[in-house]
Design an enzyme around this catalytic site. Structure first.
Site, PDB file in Angstrom:
ATOM      1  N   TRP A 139      46.414  43.446  50.534  1.00 37.66           N
ATOM      2  CA  TRP A 139      45.827  43.238  51.860  1.00 37.66           C
ATOM      3  C   TRP A 139      45.660  44.580  52.590  1.00 37.66           C
ATOM      4  CZ3 TRP A 139      47.941  38.173  54.565  1.00 37.66           C
ATOM      5  CH2 TRP A 139      47.932  37.121  53.652  1.00 37.66           C
TER       6      TRP A 139
ATOM      7  N   TYR B 125      38.214  39.363  39.596  1.00 38.63           N
ATOM      8  CA  TYR B 125      38.727  40.634  40.131  1.00 38.63           C
ATOM      9  C   TYR B 125      40.160  40.864  39.639  1.00 38.63           C
ATOM     10  CZ  TYR B 125      40.975  43.784  43.512  1.00 38.63           C
ATOM     11  OH  TYR B 125      41.712  44.789  44.100  1.00 38.63           O
TER      12      TYR B 125
ATOM     13  N   TYR C  84      36.051  48.281  41.830  1.00 41.18           N
ATOM     14  CA  TYR C  84      35.167  47.177  42.232  1.00 41.18           C
ATOM     15  C   TYR C  84      36.045  46.209  43.012  1.00 41.18           C
ATOM     16  CZ  TYR C  84      31.778  43.376  41.854  1.00 41.18           C
ATOM     17  OH  TYR C  84      30.886  42.376  42.136  1.00 41.18           O
TER      18      TYR C  84
ATOM     19  N   GLN D  88      38.441  53.057  51.545  1.00 43.06           N
ATOM     20  CA  GLN D  88      39.465  53.073  52.604  1.00 43.06           C
ATOM     21  C   GLN D  88      40.735  53.806  52.155  1.00 43.06           C
ATOM     22  OE1 GLN D  88      40.850  49.356  54.137  1.00 43.06           O
ATOM     23  NE2 GLN D  88      40.392  48.184  52.315  1.00 43.06           N
TER      24      GLN D  88
ATOM     25  N   LYS E 260      41.513  43.873  37.163  1.00 40.90           N
ATOM     26  CA  LYS E 260      42.538  44.837  37.580  1.00 40.90           C
ATOM     27  C   LYS E 260      43.730  44.795  36.610  1.00 40.90           C
ATOM     28  CE  LYS E 260      42.599  47.147  40.695  1.00 40.90           C
ATOM     29  NZ  LYS E 260      42.092  48.545  40.892  1.00 40.90           N
TER      30      LYS E 260
ATOM     31  N   THR F  90      46.723  45.394  42.292  1.00 42.30           N
ATOM     32  CA  THR F  90      46.640  44.391  43.356  1.00 42.30           C
ATOM     33  C   THR F  90      47.591  43.217  43.168  1.00 42.30           C
ATOM     34  OG1 THR F  90      45.129  42.742  44.328  1.00 42.30           O
ATOM     35  CG2 THR F  90      44.711  43.353  42.055  1.00 42.30           C
ATOM     36  N   ASP F  91      47.964  42.604  44.284  1.00 42.55           N
ATOM     37  CA  ASP F  91      48.660  41.322  44.303  1.00 42.55           C
ATOM     38  C   ASP F  91      47.868  40.223  43.585  1.00 42.55           C
ATOM     39  OD1 ASP F  91      46.881  41.891  46.513  1.00 42.55           O
ATOM     40  OD2 ASP F  91      47.457  39.990  47.409  1.00 42.55           O
TER      41      ASP F  91
ATOM     42  N   ASP G 255      30.207  58.051  38.453  1.00 44.05           N
ATOM     43  CA  ASP G 255      30.050  56.596  38.549  1.00 44.05           C
ATOM     44  C   ASP G 255      30.914  55.935  37.475  1.00 44.05           C
ATOM     45  OD1 ASP G 255      29.262  53.980  38.597  1.00 44.05           O
ATOM     46  OD2 ASP G 255      27.111  54.406  38.550  1.00 44.05           O
TER      47      ASP G 255
HETATM   48  N1  LIG Z   1      41.279  46.510  49.622  1.00 46.18           N
HETATM   49  C1  LIG Z   1      42.389  45.839  49.373  1.00 46.18           C
HETATM   50  O1  LIG Z   1      42.773  44.944  50.128  1.00 46.18           O
HETATM   51  C2  LIG Z   1      43.207  46.157  48.174  1.00 46.18           C
HETATM   52  C3  LIG Z   1      42.863  47.142  47.280  1.00 46.18           C
HETATM   53  N2  LIG Z   1      43.620  47.366  46.174  1.00 46.18           N
HETATM   54  C4  LIG Z   1      43.258  48.423  45.233  1.00 46.18           C
HETATM   55  O2  LIG Z   1      43.371  49.660  45.921  1.00 46.18           O
HETATM   56  C5  LIG Z   1      42.399  50.566  45.414  1.00 46.18           C
HETATM   57  C6  LIG Z   1      41.588  51.134  46.569  1.00 46.18           C
HETATM   58  O3  LIG Z   1      40.878  50.088  47.196  1.00 46.18           O
HETATM   59  P1  LIG Z   1      40.111  50.256  48.596  1.00 46.18           P
HETATM   60  O4  LIG Z   1      40.182  51.674  49.041  1.00 46.18           O
HETATM   61  O5  LIG Z   1      40.597  49.195  49.473  1.00 46.18           O
HETATM   62  O6  LIG Z   1      38.644  49.897  48.122  1.00 46.18           O
HETATM   63  P2  LIG Z   1      37.251  50.246  48.808  1.00 46.18           P
HETATM   64  O7  LIG Z   1      36.327  49.164  48.376  1.00 46.18           O
HETATM   65  O8  LIG Z   1      37.431  50.574  50.246  1.00 46.18           O
HETATM   66  O9  LIG Z   1      36.854  51.600  48.100  1.00 46.18           O
HETATM   67  C7  LIG Z   1      36.528  51.631  46.746  1.00 46.18           C
HETATM   68  C8  LIG Z   1      35.890  52.958  46.432  1.00 46.18           C
HETATM   69  O10 LIG Z   1      35.450  52.906  45.069  1.00 46.18           O
HETATM   70  C9  LIG Z   1      34.139  53.362  45.013  1.00 46.18           C
HETATM   71  N3  LIG Z   1      33.437  52.774  43.904  1.00 46.18           N
HETATM   72  C10 LIG Z   1      33.067  51.481  43.730  1.00 46.18           C
HETATM   73  N4  LIG Z   1      32.391  51.357  42.583  1.00 46.18           N
HETATM   74  C11 LIG Z   1      32.342  52.590  42.023  1.00 46.18           C
HETATM   75  C12 LIG Z   1      31.747  53.115  40.858  1.00 46.18           C
HETATM   76  N5  LIG Z   1      31.055  52.360  40.010  1.00 46.18           N
HETATM   77  N6  LIG Z   1      31.889  54.437  40.600  1.00 46.18           N
HETATM   78  C13 LIG Z   1      32.549  55.237  41.453  1.00 46.18           C
HETATM   79  N7  LIG Z   1      33.107  54.802  42.588  1.00 46.18           N
HETATM   80  C14 LIG Z   1      32.999  53.497  42.872  1.00 46.18           C
HETATM   81  C15 LIG Z   1      33.520  52.963  46.338  1.00 46.18           C
HETATM   82  O11 LIG Z   1      32.374  53.754  46.535  1.00 46.18           O
HETATM   83  P3  LIG Z   1      31.397  53.489  47.796  1.00 46.18           P
HETATM   84  O12 LIG Z   1      32.112  54.087  48.968  1.00 46.18           O
HETATM   85  O13 LIG Z   1      30.160  54.197  47.411  1.00 46.18           O
HETATM   86  O14 LIG Z   1      31.253  52.007  47.883  1.00 46.18           O
HETATM   87  C16 LIG Z   1      34.661  53.280  47.280  1.00 46.18           C
HETATM   88  O15 LIG Z   1      34.660  54.653  47.610  1.00 46.18           O
HETATM   89  C17 LIG Z   1      41.604  49.794  44.367  1.00 46.18           C
HETATM   90  O16 LIG Z   1      42.173  50.039  43.109  1.00 46.18           O
HETATM   91  C18 LIG Z   1      41.830  48.345  44.746  1.00 46.18           C
HETATM   92  O17 LIG Z   1      41.698  47.481  43.635  1.00 46.18           O
HETATM   93  C19 LIG Z   1      44.747  46.647  45.895  1.00 46.18           C
HETATM   94  C20 LIG Z   1      45.145  45.654  46.751  1.00 46.18           C
HETATM   95  C21 LIG Z   1      44.439  45.350  47.979  1.00 46.18           C
HETATM   96  C1  LIG Z   2      36.366  36.519  57.369  1.00 43.52           C
HETATM   97  C2  LIG Z   2      37.326  35.363  57.178  1.00 43.52           C
HETATM   98  C3  LIG Z   2      38.165  35.337  56.083  1.00 43.52           C
HETATM   99  N1  LIG Z   2      39.009  34.301  55.905  1.00 43.52           N
HETATM  100  C4  LIG Z   2      39.932  34.274  54.747  1.00 43.52           C
HETATM  101  C5  LIG Z   2      39.312  34.326  53.366  1.00 43.52           C
HETATM  102  C6  LIG Z   2      40.436  34.872  52.530  1.00 43.52           C
HETATM  103  O1  LIG Z   2      41.293  33.815  52.117  1.00 43.52           O
HETATM  104  C7  LIG Z   2      41.171  35.766  53.502  1.00 43.52           C
HETATM  105  C8  LIG Z   2      40.911  37.250  53.317  1.00 43.52           C
HETATM  106  O2  LIG Z   2      39.521  37.464  53.184  1.00 43.52           O
HETATM  107  P1  LIG Z   2      38.922  38.872  52.823  1.00 43.52           P
HETATM  108  O3  LIG Z   2      37.625  38.681  52.184  1.00 43.52           O
HETATM  109  O4  LIG Z   2      39.036  39.779  53.983  1.00 43.52           O
HETATM  110  O5  LIG Z   2      39.979  39.418  51.833  1.00 43.52           O
HETATM  111  P2  LIG Z   2      39.969  39.621  50.257  1.00 43.52           P
HETATM  112  O6  LIG Z   2      38.696  40.219  49.833  1.00 43.52           O
HETATM  113  O7  LIG Z   2      40.454  38.438  49.532  1.00 43.52           O
HETATM  114  O8  LIG Z   2      41.105  40.735  50.246  1.00 43.52           O
HETATM  115  C9  LIG Z   2      41.626  41.156  49.058  1.00 43.52           C
HETATM  116  O9  LIG Z   2      40.915  42.308  48.647  1.00 43.52           O
HETATM  117  C10 LIG Z   2      41.272  42.710  47.359  1.00 43.52           C
HETATM  118  C11 LIG Z   2      40.470  43.969  47.041  1.00 43.52           C
HETATM  119  C12 LIG Z   2      42.725  42.789  47.125  1.00 43.52           C
HETATM  120  O10 LIG Z   2      43.169  43.456  46.180  1.00 43.52           O
HETATM  121  C13 LIG Z   2      43.644  41.876  47.888  1.00 43.52           C
HETATM  122  O11 LIG Z   2      44.934  42.421  48.075  1.00 43.52           O
HETATM  123  C14 LIG Z   2      43.098  41.444  49.210  1.00 43.52           C
HETATM  124  O12 LIG Z   2      43.275  42.390  50.225  1.00 43.52           O
HETATM  125  O13 LIG Z   2      40.782  35.384  54.822  1.00 43.52           O
HETATM  126  C15 LIG Z   2      39.062  33.251  56.821  1.00 43.52           C
HETATM  127  O14 LIG Z   2      39.857  32.306  56.638  1.00 43.52           O
HETATM  128  N2  LIG Z   2      38.228  33.254  57.896  1.00 43.52           N
HETATM  129  C16 LIG Z   2      37.358  34.279  58.113  1.00 43.52           C
HETATM  130  O15 LIG Z   2      36.605  34.252  59.112  1.00 43.52           O
END
Ligand SMILES: NC(=O)C1=CN([C@@H]2O[C@H](COP(=O)(O)OP(=O)(O)OC[C@H]3O[C@@H](n4cnc5c(N)ncnc54)[C@H](OP(=O)(O)O)[C@@H]3O)[C@@H](O)[C@H]2O)C=CC1
Ligand SMILES: Cc1cn([C@H]2C[C@H](O)[C@@H](COP(=O)(O)OP(=O)(O)O[C@H]3O[C@@H](C)C(=O)[C@@H](O)[C@H]3O)O2)c(=O)[nH]c1=O
Ligand SMILES: [Mg+2]
Length: 296
Positions: free
Chosen positions: A149, A124, A60, A11, A128, A100-101, A35
């Protein structure tokens, strides 16, 4: 300058591929070709591309699954960034990385600053934090942006989960005792590009003065339940949100009750960040013309 972008299919990476294009020649290998779980392959890619800037948006991110896949989460989130930092040192490259938070335990009363001590609750979060620490210890030019988030119109995130479940169900039970700031992937990508623009213009003295760790999230804060309500209201969906505790929800991985990050260090450099409601509205309206993600 060559920019190596990992995770371009994720994303954040998807948005970065657009935001970073004006800054240089972008090389964005698919996961199979770079990878992060295969450190030999990663090293070979870095040595053959020879980027001037590495942007690591791959990670991851399966928070619950990581509890059972600790070794893999650590390899991707800690060992791979450590290797990137080491190779960046050899190449004279800079490294932009995301964290991440979830590095915090969430027990603080207010928003966390960059100077606060992390204490991750989950595998996780631990993985991180280890990635951050390896990069900071490498003595290279780097930026680490901690966010929270993250939502957008692709990939796996809470916004898309709510839009899907809200169509299927009249009522959803959502955690109300975890607080944080939902952050749009586009805000993150555009602010990253802004920072890198400053770095490229400022050269070595800029990195000397401004390199390091920043918090970067939307402003304001809500709970997951509050966020779900805002999503349903903005999307004109009638799904009822029933607030529950995290203990009642019973997720595999513990998550911080307080995920708020103080972004004043970053805003002093880049200007104000949008509040989470504005970010949500911008994100949803960016879909209006496209795939019908927001139900009629
Ligand atoms: N999502 C969140 O809420 C939050 C994310 N972050 C951080 O922000 C950054 C971006 O996260 P976000 O975009 O949300 O994550 P996504 O899970 O959307 O994307 C992660 C990407 O990493 C790739 N990936 C996973 N494993 C591997 C691997 N072994 N080798 C190469 N690529 C890999 C995935 O590939 P594929 O598309 O094939 O799965 C995907 O393209 C990360 O560092 C995350 O920790 C921080 C706070 C909140
Ligand atoms: C789907 C769902 C989730 N939840 C709760 C579970 C959890 O406490 C919260 C968010 O769930 P999610 O699994 O979407 O979110 P989560 O995977 O914990 O999201 C996190 O991802 C990683 C990568 C980060 O780095 C964080 O900043 C944060 O965004 O919502 C409910 O209460 N009801 C529901 O139906
Ligand atoms: Mg998740």
């Amino acid at each position: 300058m060559k920019i190596l972008l990992t995770g371009a299919n994720g994303q954040l990476g998807h948005e970065l591929a657009r935001s970073l294009r004006p800054l240089g020649e972008l090389v964005a290998p698919a996961r199979a070709d770079c990878d992060l779980a295969d450190l030999d392959q990663l090293r070979a890619v870095l040595r053959s591309v020879r980027p001037g800037l590495i942007v690591n948006a791959a990670a991851y991110t399966a928070v619950d699954r990581a509890e059972d896949e600790r070794a893999l989460a650590i390899r991707i989130n800690a060992d791979a960034p450590a290797l990137m930092a080491q190779e960046a040192g050899e190449l004279g490259a800079a490294l932009l990385h995301y964290s991440t938070d979830y590095v915090f335990d969430g027990n603080a009363a207010g928003a966390y600053a960059e100077t606060d001590t992390p204490a991750p609750l989950s595998v996780y979060g631990q993985s991180k934090l280890a990635g951050e620490q390896a990069i900071a210890a490498a003595g290279i030019r780097h930026l680490i942006l901690r966010t929270s988030w993250v939502v957008g119109l692709r990939g796996n995130n809470f916004l898309l989960t709510m839009l899907r479940l809200g169509r299927e169900r009249a009522q959803l039970r959502i955690v109300a005792d975890q607080h944080g700031a939902p952050t749009w992937s586009r805000t993150l990508a555009d602010t990253s590009a802004h920072l890198l623009g400053l770095a490229l213009a400022g050269g070595a003295p800029w990195w000397e003065r401004h390199g390091g760790l920043y918090h970067l999230t939307s402003q304001g804060c809500t709970s997951w339940a509050g966020f779900a309500e805002a999503i349903f209201s903005a999307a004109g969906m009638g799904c009822e949100v029933v607030p529950i505790t995290a203990a009642e929800y019973g997720a595999r991985a513990p998550r911080p009750a307080n995920s708020r990050l103080d972004c004043s260090k970053l805003m002093a450099l880049c200007g104000p960040l949008p509040d989470w409601q504005t970010a949500l509205a911008g994100c949803l309206s960016s879909a209006d013309a496209s795939k019908g993600l927001v139900p009629d």
